[in-house]
Scaffold this motif. Structure first.
Motif, PDB file in Angstrom:
ATOM      1  N   SER A  76      16.552   6.041   4.527  1.00 30.48           N
ATOM      2  CA  SER A  76      15.407   5.379   5.143  1.00 30.48           C
ATOM      3  C   SER A  76      15.070   4.062   4.466  1.00 30.48           C
ATOM      4  CB  SER A  76      14.170   6.304   5.069  1.00 30.48           C
ATOM      5  OG  SER A  76      13.721   6.426   3.726  1.00 30.48           O
ATOM      6  N   GLY A  77      15.609   3.850   3.276  1.00 30.66           N
ATOM      7  CA  GLY A  77      15.234   2.696   2.470  1.00 30.66           C
ATOM      8  C   GLY A  77      14.083   2.989   1.532  1.00 30.66           C
ATOM      9  N   LEU A  78      13.418   4.115   1.749  1.00 31.79           N
ATOM     10  CA  LEU A  78      12.320   4.540   0.885  1.00 31.79           C
ATOM     11  C   LEU A  78      12.846   5.402  -0.258  1.00 31.79           C
ATOM     12  CD1 LEU A  78       9.807   5.487   3.730  1.00 31.79           C
ATOM     13  CD2 LEU A  78       9.647   3.487   2.217  1.00 31.79           C
ATOM     14  N   TRP A  79      12.023   5.560  -1.276  1.00 33.64           N
ATOM     15  CA  TRP A  79      12.385   6.366  -2.433  1.00 33.64           C
ATOM     16  C   TRP A  79      11.669   7.705  -2.403  1.00 33.64           C
ATOM     17  CZ3 TRP A  79      13.164   3.728  -7.806  1.00 33.64           C
ATOM     18  CH2 TRP A  79      13.968   2.594  -7.664  1.00 33.64           C
ATOM     19  N   LYS A  80      12.407   8.752  -2.758  1.00 39.78           N
ATOM     20  CA  LYS A  80      11.772  10.037  -3.016  1.00 39.78           C
ATOM     21  C   LYS A  80      10.917   9.906  -4.274  1.00 39.78           C
ATOM     22  CE  LYS A  80      15.887  12.364  -1.227  1.00 39.78           C
ATOM     23  NZ  LYS A  80      17.048  13.227  -1.576  1.00 39.78           N
ATOM     24  N   HIS A  81       9.971  10.815  -4.426  1.00 38.35           N
ATOM     25  CA  HIS A  81       9.085  10.718  -5.585  1.00 38.35           C
ATOM     26  C   HIS A  81       9.730  11.293  -6.845  1.00 38.35           C
ATOM     27  CE1 HIS A  81       5.054  11.952  -7.660  1.00 38.35           C
ATOM     28  NE2 HIS A  81       5.579  10.880  -8.203  1.00 38.35           N
ATOM     29  N   ILE A  82      10.210  12.528  -6.788  1.00 33.11           N
ATOM     30  CA  ILE A  82      10.707  13.220  -7.981  1.00 33.11           C
ATOM     31  C   ILE A  82      11.986  13.972  -7.628  1.00 33.11           C
ATOM     32  CG2 ILE A  82      10.206  14.983  -9.736  1.00 33.11           C
ATOM     33  CD1 ILE A  82       7.198  14.448  -9.154  1.00 33.11           C
ATOM     34  N   VAL A  83      13.026  13.800  -8.441  1.00 33.29           N
ATOM     35  CA  VAL A  83      14.265  14.551  -8.252  1.00 33.29           C
ATOM     36  C   VAL A  83      14.699  15.145  -9.588  1.00 33.29           C
ATOM     37  CG1 VAL A  83      15.010  13.124  -6.306  1.00 33.29           C
ATOM     38  CG2 VAL A  83      15.780  12.543  -8.628  1.00 33.29           C
ATOM     39  N   LEU A  84      15.598  16.125  -9.489  1.00 38.06           N
ATOM     40  CA  LEU A  84      16.148  16.867 -10.637  1.00 38.06           C
ATOM     41  C   LEU A  84      15.066  17.741 -11.281  1.00 38.06           C
ATOM     42  CD1 LEU A  84      18.413  14.121 -12.280  1.00 38.06           C
ATOM     43  CD2 LEU A  84      18.966  15.720 -10.435  1.00 38.06           C
ATOM     44  N   GLY A  85      15.446  18.414 -12.339  1.00 34.90           N
ATOM     45  CA  GLY A  85      14.499  19.274 -13.031  1.00 34.90           C
ATOM     46  C   GLY A  85      14.221  20.562 -12.286  1.00 34.90           C
ATOM     47  N   SER A  86      13.188  21.265 -12.705  1.00 39.12           N
ATOM     48  CA  SER A  86      12.864  22.591 -12.188  1.00 39.12           C
ATOM     49  C   SER A  86      12.117  22.559 -10.862  1.00 39.12           C
ATOM     50  CB  SER A  86      12.032  23.357 -13.222  1.00 39.12           C
ATOM     51  OG  SER A  86      10.843  22.646 -13.525  1.00 39.12           O
ATOM     52  N   TRP A  87      11.645  21.389 -10.456  1.00 33.44           N
ATOM     53  CA  TRP A  87      10.963  21.231  -9.161  1.00 33.44           C
ATOM     54  C   TRP A  87      11.094  19.777  -8.733  1.00 33.44           C
ATOM     55  CZ3 TRP A  87       6.629  17.963  -8.839  1.00 33.44           C
ATOM     56  CH2 TRP A  87       6.120  17.525 -10.076  1.00 33.44           C
ATOM     57  N   GLN A  88      10.941  19.550  -7.452  1.00 36.66           N
ATOM     58  CA  GLN A  88      11.118  18.206  -6.913  1.00 36.66           C
ATOM     59  C   GLN A  88       9.993  17.873  -5.938  1.00 36.66           C
ATOM     60  OE1 GLN A  88      13.898  20.554  -6.447  1.00 36.66           O
ATOM     61  NE2 GLN A  88      14.347  20.046  -8.592  1.00 36.66           N
ATOM     62  N   ASP A  89       9.813  16.590  -5.698  1.00 38.66           N
ATOM     63  CA  ASP A  89       8.962  16.100  -4.615  1.00 38.66           C
ATOM     64  C   ASP A  89       9.809  15.110  -3.832  1.00 38.66           C
ATOM     65  OD1 ASP A  89       7.096  15.116  -2.877  1.00 38.66           O
ATOM     66  OD2 ASP A  89       5.758  14.259  -4.390  1.00 38.66           O
ATOM     67  N   ASN A  90      10.419  15.598  -2.762  1.00 34.29           N
ATOM     68  CA  ASN A  90      11.341  14.782  -1.988  1.00 34.29           C
ATOM     69  C   ASN A  90      10.666  13.946  -0.911  1.00 34.29           C
ATOM     70  OD1 ASN A  90      13.870  15.485  -3.224  1.00 34.29           O
ATOM     71  ND2 ASN A  90      13.637  17.527  -2.321  1.00 34.29           N
ATOM     72  N   HIS A  91       9.335  14.004  -0.864  1.00 35.99           N
ATOM     73  CA  HIS A  91       8.602  13.161   0.076  1.00 35.99           C
ATOM     74  C   HIS A  91       8.648  11.701  -0.385  1.00 35.99           C
ATOM     75  CE1 HIS A  91       6.749  16.632   2.139  1.00 35.99           C
ATOM     76  NE2 HIS A  91       6.679  17.170   0.932  1.00 35.99           N
ATOM     77  N   HIS A  92       8.388  10.815   0.569  1.00 34.78           N
ATOM     78  CA  HIS A  92       8.333   9.388   0.259  1.00 34.78           C
ATOM     79  C   HIS A  92       6.890   9.042  -0.111  1.00 34.78           C
ATOM     80  CE1 HIS A  92      11.873   9.322   3.241  1.00 34.78           C
ATOM     81  NE2 HIS A  92      12.370   9.249   2.010  1.00 34.78           N
ATOM     82  N   TRP A  93       6.539   9.332  -1.351  1.00 34.69           N
ATOM     83  CA  TRP A  93       5.173   9.114  -1.814  1.00 34.69           C
ATOM     84  C   TRP A  93       4.876   7.616  -1.857  1.00 34.69           C
ATOM     85  CZ3 TRP A  93       3.063   8.893  -7.368  1.00 34.69           C
ATOM     86  CH2 TRP A  93       1.670   9.042  -7.361  1.00 34.69           C
ATOM     87  N   GLY A  94       3.779   7.216  -1.258  1.00 39.22           N
ATOM     88  CA  GLY A  94       3.447   5.799  -1.186  1.00 39.22           C
ATOM     89  C   GLY A  94       3.330   5.150  -2.548  1.00 39.22           C
ATOM     90  N   THR A  95       2.584   5.792  -3.442  1.00 39.06           N
ATOM     91  CA  THR A  95       2.404   5.201  -4.760  1.00 39.06           C
ATOM     92  C   THR A  95       3.715   5.167  -5.533  1.00 39.06           C
ATOM     93  OG1 THR A  95       0.107   5.970  -4.798  1.00 39.06           O
ATOM     94  CG2 THR A  95       1.063   5.285  -6.896  1.00 39.06           C
ATOM     95  N   GLY A  96       4.565   6.173  -5.348  1.00 38.93           N
ATOM     96  CA  GLY A  96       5.861   6.167  -6.013  1.00 38.93           C
ATOM     97  C   GLY A  96       6.715   4.990  -5.571  1.00 38.93           C
ATOM     98  N   ASN A  97       6.727   4.713  -4.276  1.00 41.76           N
ATOM     99  CA  ASN A  97       7.469   3.554  -3.779  1.00 41.76           C
ATOM    100  C   ASN A  97       6.861   2.258  -4.291  1.00 41.76           C
ATOM    101  OD1 ASN A  97       9.741   4.061  -1.497  1.00 41.76           O
ATOM    102  ND2 ASN A  97       8.283   5.756  -1.531  1.00 41.76           N
ATOM    103  N   ALA A  98       5.540   2.213  -4.382  1.00 42.76           N
ATOM    104  CA  ALA A  98       4.876   1.027  -4.910  1.00 42.76           C
ATOM    105  C   ALA A  98       5.175   0.839  -6.388  1.00 42.76           C
ATOM    106  CB  ALA A  98       3.368   1.135  -4.668  1.00 42.76           C
ATOM    107  N   TRP A  99       5.122   1.940  -7.160  1.00 49.36           N
ATOM    108  CA  TRP A  99       5.492   1.855  -8.575  1.00 49.36           C
ATOM    109  C   TRP A  99       6.906   1.278  -8.712  1.00 49.36           C
ATOM    110  CZ3 TRP A  99       1.700   1.967 -11.701  1.00 49.36           C
ATOM    111  CH2 TRP A  99       0.759   2.996 -11.830  1.00 49.36           C
ATOM    112  N   ALA A 100       7.834   1.784  -7.920  1.00 49.55           N
ATOM    113  CA  ALA A 100       9.229   1.355  -8.031  1.00 49.55           C
ATOM    114  C   ALA A 100       9.380  -0.127  -7.712  1.00 49.55           C
ATOM    115  CB  ALA A 100      10.106   2.196  -7.108  1.00 49.55           C
ATOM    116  N   ALA A 101       8.799  -0.562  -6.602  1.00 45.65           N
ATOM    117  CA  ALA A 101       8.928  -1.970  -6.213  1.00 45.65           C
ATOM    118  C   ALA A 101       8.265  -2.888  -7.239  1.00 45.65           C
ATOM    119  CB  ALA A 101       8.310  -2.176  -4.831  1.00 45.65           C
ATOM    120  N   ALA A 102       7.070  -2.508  -7.683  1.00 49.10           N
ATOM    121  CA  ALA A 102       6.343  -3.350  -8.642  1.00 49.10           C
ATOM    122  C   ALA A 102       7.034  -3.369  -9.997  1.00 49.10           C
ATOM    123  CB  ALA A 102       4.903  -2.858  -8.779  1.00 49.10           C
ATOM    124  N   GLY A 103       7.607  -2.244 -10.404  1.00 52.21           N
ATOM    125  CA  GLY A 103       8.325  -2.210 -11.669  1.00 52.21           C
ATOM    126  C   GLY A 103       9.571  -3.070 -11.640  1.00 52.21           C
TER     127      GLY A 103
END
Length: 391
Positions: A215-242
């Motif tokens: 989709s061009g969007l980023w998942k929020h959290i991958v790997l580890g014991s649990w994940q958040d595969n949704h396209h979290w708005g703030t997560g995408n903003a953190w990534a772009a701004a970083g």
């Protein structure tokens, strides 16, 4: 503001950027921004909140000291009063470390990346210190860097984990750690500095490989014991701004000519996130918390930070194709800051998937308003300012 060539030149293609039709936009005004800032300083307590607040203060009040407004390294000697609030805050944090030999700058609540968000302010404090025999800040920053590069867990291909107890990648990390690594490198200079700038770039590249999907969007959290595969708005903003902060750190450093391909990559990756996100903007200007899910809720926090990135990228590249979205978002944020200076309609930053309570406030959301205002101001002071640019 200093500008580099539009991305189309870097990529060797000719493109005409036409300014889209846009809403009328007027600034939020100093009084409102002052209230937002005052409230932020009252409630920023977690490591990432403090680091983001420091960055917001730097961009808003001391733009010549930010990676967007000045050359790197910054001046060794600052005029009286310049950067005082940021430097004093960083000084308090370093001197409050229970153990001076502890590697992270501050307790990160189990996060690897979050304490590093304070590192840029600590490095700035060290660089501009009046007592040149005082090495406490360089030691603290060096310890933080060592923790990231030598101690923190990693994936097999080198992506630094955002969590200390397991290998787990969060989009948030890209705003917290790579900008610090890059800034450290820009100030160090030489081969060592170039190596650090390349590490910062590589972390962005690895995180994109793990978190971005078709989709061009980023998942929020991958790997580890649990994940958040949704396209979290703030997560995408953190990534772009970083990634944008890493790009501007490289671009304003004296090593920029050695990393032209990396700069082109970062511009492309930032644009991926920005373009994919605004495709899901709603008619009133907001993004939803989970950007592409119709049953999610409006979130002013991610909307503000994505808009700030959009203004900064327009000033950098001259591409105004996303400016209408940023202007709609700016108007939405302006109307979402109440008379007391609190940003309303935010996601609860501790749960990711619920809205803040009516009586609750988001420290990062408050900081995002300041980042947005700084980017809006700097865009309108730039030479492009909606002019059509032909590469």
């Amino acid at each position: 503001m200093i500008h580099c060539a539009p991305l189309s030149i870097l990529l060797g293609c000719a493109v005409a950027y036409a300014a889209p039709a846009s809403q009328a936009v007027t600034s939020m005004g100093e009084a409102k921004i002052a209230k937002v800032k005052s409230n932020l300083l009252q409630i920023a307590t977690h490591s990432w909140e403090i680091g983001t607040a420091m960055e917001a203060l730097t961009e808003l009040e001391w733009p010549s000291l930010s990676v967007f407004g000045g050359s790197l390294p910054p001046p060794v000697k600052l005029s009286t009063g310049t950067g005082t609030d940021v430097i004093n805050w960083a000084t308090q944090i370093v001197r409050a470390k229970p153990d001076p030999n502890a590697l992270p700058l501050i307790d990160g609540d189990g996060a690897v990346g979050d304490p590093a968000s304070i590192g840029v302010a600590v490095e700035l404090t060290n660089w501009t210190r009046t007592d040149r025999g005082d090495h406490e800040f360089s030691t603290a920053a060096g310890h933080q860097l060592r923790y990231l590069l030598d101690v923190a867990p990693r994936t097999s291909d080198g992506a630094i984990s955002h969590r200390s107890e397991q290998v787990q990648l969060w989009a948030d990390f890209v705003y917290m750690a790579p900008p610090f690594i890059a800034y450290f490198g820009a100030l160090e200079g030489g081969n060592g500095g170039l190596s650090l700038l390349k590490i910062a770039y590589q972390q962005c590249k690895l995180y994109r490989q793990y978190l971005r999907d078709s989709s061009g969007l980023w998942k929020h959290i991958v790997l580890g014991s649990w994940q958040d595969n949704h396209h979290w708005g703030t997560g995408n903003a953190w990534a772009a701004a970083g990634m944008l902060r890493v790009l501007e750190t490289i671009r304003h450093s004296n090593l920029a000519s050695k990393m032209k391909n990396e700069q082109a990559d970062l511009k492309s990756w930032i644009n991926e996130v920005v373009s994919a996100s605004w495709q899901h903007q709603h008619s009133n200007g907001t993004l939803f918390n989970y950007i592409d899910e119709s049953d999610s809720f409006a979130d002013s926090s991610s909307t503000a930070l994505l808009a700030s990135v959009t203004y900064r990228m327009a000033a950098l590249t001259g591409d105004t194709s996303q400016l209408s979205a940023a202007d709609k978002a700016y108007n939405l944020i302006k109307s979402s800051v109440d008379s007391g200076g609190w940003l309303r309609n935010t996601v609860d930053p501790l749960t990711f998937n619920t809205a803040s309570a009516p009586s609750g406030h988001s420290p990062e959301g408050q900081a995002f308003v300041l980042l947005l205002q700084s980017a809006y101001r700097d865009y309108h002071a730039s030479g492009f300012n909606r002019a059509t640019v032909t590469a």
